[in-house]
Motif scaffolding. Structure first.
Motif, PDB file in Angstrom:
ATOM      1  N   ALA A  90     -18.276 -19.886  38.954  1.00 11.11           N
ATOM      2  CA  ALA A  90     -18.959 -20.579  40.062  1.00 11.11           C
ATOM      3  C   ALA A  90     -18.706 -19.638  41.439  1.00 11.11           C
ATOM      4  N   ASP A  91     -17.651 -18.784  41.330  1.00 12.91           N
ATOM      5  CA  ASP A  91     -17.547 -18.085  42.532  1.00 12.91           C
ATOM      6  C   ASP A  91     -18.694 -16.909  42.511  1.00 12.91           C
ATOM      7  N   VAL A  92     -19.050 -16.542  41.216  1.00 12.14           N
ATOM      8  CA  VAL A  92     -19.795 -15.424  41.090  1.00 12.14           C
ATOM      9  C   VAL A  92     -21.432 -16.023  41.496  1.00 12.14           C
ATOM     10  N   ARG A  93     -21.574 -17.312  41.203  1.00 12.86           N
ATOM     11  CA  ARG A  93     -22.971 -17.846  41.223  1.00 12.86           C
ATOM     12  C   ARG A  93     -23.092 -18.078  42.706  1.00 12.86           C
ATOM     13  N   ASP A  94     -21.978 -18.573  43.642  1.00  9.72           N
ATOM     14  CA  ASP A  94     -21.916 -18.894  44.880  1.00  9.72           C
ATOM     15  C   ASP A  94     -22.330 -17.639  45.624  1.00  9.72           C
ATOM     16  N   ALA A  95     -21.896 -16.169  45.056  1.00  4.53           N
ATOM     17  CA  ALA A  95     -22.225 -15.004  45.929  1.00  4.53           C
ATOM     18  C   ALA A  95     -23.517 -14.430  45.527  1.00  4.53           C
ATOM     19  N   LEU A 129     -32.670 -11.414  29.761  1.00  5.52           N
ATOM     20  CA  LEU A 129     -33.283 -12.213  28.803  1.00  5.52           C
ATOM     21  C   LEU A 129     -32.636 -12.160  27.624  1.00  5.52           C
ATOM     22  N   VAL A 130     -32.194 -11.177  26.909  1.00  6.58           N
ATOM     23  CA  VAL A 130     -31.537 -11.027  25.651  1.00  6.58           C
ATOM     24  C   VAL A 130     -30.263 -11.712  25.606  1.00  6.58           C
ATOM     25  N   THR A 131     -29.531 -11.287  26.816  1.00 13.58           N
ATOM     26  CA  THR A 131     -28.156 -11.870  26.872  1.00 13.58           C
ATOM     27  C   THR A 131     -28.037 -13.559  27.018  1.00 13.58           C
ATOM     28  N   ARG A 132     -29.227 -14.136  27.419  1.00 13.54           N
ATOM     29  CA  ARG A 132     -29.123 -15.438  27.564  1.00 13.54           C
ATOM     30  C   ARG A 132     -29.609 -16.258  26.156  1.00 13.54           C
ATOM     31  N   GLU A 133     -30.716 -15.322  25.503  1.00 11.07           N
ATOM     32  CA  GLU A 133     -30.882 -15.807  24.087  1.00 11.07           C
ATOM     33  C   GLU A 133     -29.957 -15.776  23.103  1.00 11.07           C
ATOM     34  N   LEU A 134     -28.731 -14.823  23.511  1.00 19.49           N
ATOM     35  CA  LEU A 134     -27.424 -14.792  22.838  1.00 19.49           C
ATOM     36  C   LEU A 134     -26.541 -15.537  22.952  1.00 19.49           C
ATOM     37  N   GLY A 135     -26.874 -16.653  23.983  1.00 22.09           N
ATOM     38  CA  GLY A 135     -25.932 -17.533  24.394  1.00 22.09           C
ATOM     39  C   GLY A 135     -24.757 -16.964  25.297  1.00 22.09           C
ATOM     40  N   GLY A 136     -25.119 -15.816  26.134  1.00 23.03           N
ATOM     41  CA  GLY A 136     -24.427 -15.484  27.256  1.00 23.03           C
ATOM     42  C   GLY A 136     -24.573 -15.669  28.474  1.00 23.03           C
ATOM     43  N   ARG A 137     -23.842 -15.175  29.386  1.00 23.85           N
ATOM     44  CA  ARG A 137     -24.109 -15.315  30.802  1.00 23.85           C
ATOM     45  C   ARG A 137     -24.456 -14.191  31.390  1.00 23.85           C
ATOM     46  N   PHE A 138     -25.487 -14.111  32.301  1.00 26.38           N
ATOM     47  CA  PHE A 138     -25.923 -12.806  32.826  1.00 26.38           C
ATOM     48  C   PHE A 138     -25.804 -12.618  34.388  1.00 26.38           C
ATOM     49  N   VAL A 139     -25.494 -11.282  34.767  1.00 27.54           N
ATOM     50  CA  VAL A 139     -25.361 -11.139  36.047  1.00 27.54           C
ATOM     51  C   VAL A 139     -26.161  -9.919  36.343  1.00 27.54           C
ATOM     52  N   GLY A 140     -27.244 -10.002  37.181  1.00 20.64           N
ATOM     53  CA  GLY A 140     -28.298  -9.062  37.277  1.00 20.64           C
ATOM     54  C   GLY A 140     -28.172  -8.463  38.757  1.00 20.64           C
ATOM     55  N   ILE A 141     -28.481  -7.040  39.025  1.00 20.51           N
ATOM     56  CA  ILE A 141     -28.425  -6.516  40.348  1.00 20.51           C
ATOM     57  C   ILE A 141     -29.631  -5.494  40.357  1.00 20.51           C
ATOM     58  N   ASP A 142     -30.218  -5.628  41.566  1.00 23.72           N
ATOM     59  CA  ASP A 142     -31.222  -4.539  41.932  1.00 23.72           C
ATOM     60  C   ASP A 142     -31.797  -4.804  43.394  1.00 23.72           C
ATOM     61  N   VAL A 143     -32.037  -3.653  43.935  1.00 24.58           N
ATOM     62  CA  VAL A 143     -32.257  -3.557  45.303  1.00 24.58           C
ATOM     63  C   VAL A 143     -33.699  -4.047  45.537  1.00 24.58           C
ATOM     64  N   GLN A 144     -34.457  -4.112  44.384  1.00 20.44           N
ATOM     65  CA  GLN A 144     -35.932  -4.486  44.466  1.00 20.44           C
ATOM     66  C   GLN A 144     -35.982  -6.271  44.197  1.00 20.44           C
ATOM     67  N   ALA A 145     -36.046  -6.865  45.426  1.00 19.61           N
ATOM     68  CA  ALA A 145     -36.012  -8.052  45.292  1.00 19.61           C
ATOM     69  C   ALA A 145     -37.264  -8.848  44.476  1.00 19.61           C
ATOM     70  N   GLU A 146     -38.487  -7.861  44.364  1.00 16.25           N
ATOM     71  CA  GLU A 146     -39.551  -8.518  43.833  1.00 16.25           C
ATOM     72  C   GLU A 146     -39.168  -8.362  42.588  1.00 16.25           C
TER      73      GLU A 146
END
Length: 417
Positions: free
Chosen positions: A18-23, A386-403
């Protein structure tokens, strides 16, 4: 991996999700995306909240993604390496103790004019047409910063882009490094095994025929080469033997025994005396170099357990079974090895370097525990997510490119924060 480690790999960060999602800049039930610099975003995550990581950062001096803070356009490769090490220092912190990180980096050729008194330098890598060796500079720097480097897998590209060069070979592979936070880590080899190329029935037939029909008959050099556990049935004929099919690497068990020895405040000499064995033989059980390390025999292992008050971490791995000496394939397939032939993914208009899904699937099936979390600090088009979530996991993604993130969210049918 080390065998017998599946008790590790519990989903990390469940209590802090929940803390990860809030940030995050964008979040859903099973993902959290940060549109900012990787090191900055990672600094906002709690310790030990991630199980594994898979990423392919922008390569040095290869492509301009049009962002002032992007990685890869540093004037000096040392600056590029330093930035990646800082990112991975934060990643190390947020990984669980049994966490892993897959890192794919391609290389580039140096093509900047560097001169000394108007002439190219006589030596060194900063000369035009030199292969920069960037991936290995990064890997060595990460080792120095505390990471374990467990594998350099070869991503071989059967559909690599043709090259017009005529004075060198076309580049058709890239390294994929497997890094770990500690000596013991989660790795599910069974999940990525591939079909065997040998046949159990053929091995048994050779064993039953014994030495008279053995394939090494009359060939002394071949006979010596075949004198291994796999082929000994051909040489010696069929017989019963003791074996430990799940035994760990000797150096791994030696590290474990050394820690136990230290915690007990004992010496190898003391152990040798208790076992009534020569010191030189006993010390091999505690050596952490591949040449000198040896697994203790079954009865010696049981005595070591009692002497050093060992826990049950390696009971399953060191278990002995009795059977014939015919080589048998693992029922779930063979280890896929460190050369992966995976076609390059098609480029997209929004990104020119897309990670193939098959590469992500192989890596994550081995290192993402059930219900676990994966982080990509340079997510790009989001194949890892995409692969993480298909395997039933939770994904944290980071990129400077908001697009990139907005495109990922649109493709995912996102409705939310």
């Amino acid at each position: 991996m080390s065998r017998g480690r599946r008790r590790l790999g519990k989903p990390a960060g469940v209590d802090t999700w929940a803390d990860v999602r809030d940030a995050a800049s964008y979040a859903g039930e099973d993902f959290a995306l940060f549109a900012r610099d990787a090191a900055e975003a990672l600094s906002q995550l709690p310790d030990g909240c991630i199980n594994t990581s898979l990423t392919s950062p922008p390569y040095w001096a290869v492509r301009d993604y049009g962002h002032l803070e992007q990685l890869g356009l540093e004037n000096e490769v040392d600056d590029y390496v330093e930035r990646l090490v800082k990112v991975y220092r934060e990643l190390y912190r947020v990984l669980a103790e049994d966490g892993t990180a897959w890192l794919n980096i391609g290389d580039s050729y140096f093509n900047k004019s560097v001169t000394v008194d108007g002439k190219p330098p006589r030596a060194g890598w900063k000369r035009n047409k030199q292969l920069s060796m960037v991936p290995f500079k990064v890997a060595l720097a990460l080792q120095e910063d505390g990471w374990w480097l467990r594998n350099v897998a070869v991503w071989q590209k059967p559909n690599a882009m043709p090259s017009s060069v005529t004075d060198r070979l076309t580049n058709t592979w890239e390294p994929v490094f497997l890094l770990t936070k500690s000596e013991r880590y989660y790795f599910d080899l069974d999940a990525i095994r591939v079909p065997h190329t040998t046949d159990d029935a053929a091995e048994r037939l050779r064993a039953e025929r014994g030495n008279a029909a053995g394939k090494a008959k009359g060939q002394d050099e071949l006979r010596r080469w075949l004198n291994s556990p796999r082929h000994r049935s051909t040489i010696d004929g069929l017989k019963d033997v003791e074996r430990r099919p799940n035994a760990p690497e000797a150096v791994e068990l030696a590290s474990y025994l050394r820690l136990a020895l230290k915690s007990q405040g004992r010496s190898i000499k003391w152990v040798a005396e208790q076992l009534d064995q020569p010191f030189e033989r006993t010390r091999h059980y505690f050596r952490t170099d591949e040449i000198g390390s040896r697994l203790p025999p079954p009865q010696t292992w049981l005595r070591l357990k009692a002497l050093l008050n060992l826990d049950d971490s390696y009971d399953e791995a060191m278990a002995v079974e009795v059977g014939d000496n015919v080589f048998r394939n693992h029922p779930k397939g063979r280890n896929p090895g460190d050369v992966w032939s995976i076609p390059v993914a098609a480029n997209r208009q929004d990104h020119l370097a897309v990670m193939p899904r098959k590469l992500a699937e192989r890596a994550l099936r081995a290192t993402l525990p059930e219900g676990g979390s994966c982080l990509d600090p340079f997510m790009g088009t989001g194949t890892t997510g995409l692969v993480t979530r298909e395997l039933g996991g939770r994904f944290v993604g980071i990129d400077v490119q908001a697009e990139f993130m907005r495109n990922y969210l649109r493709a995912s049918g996102y409705r939310g924060k």
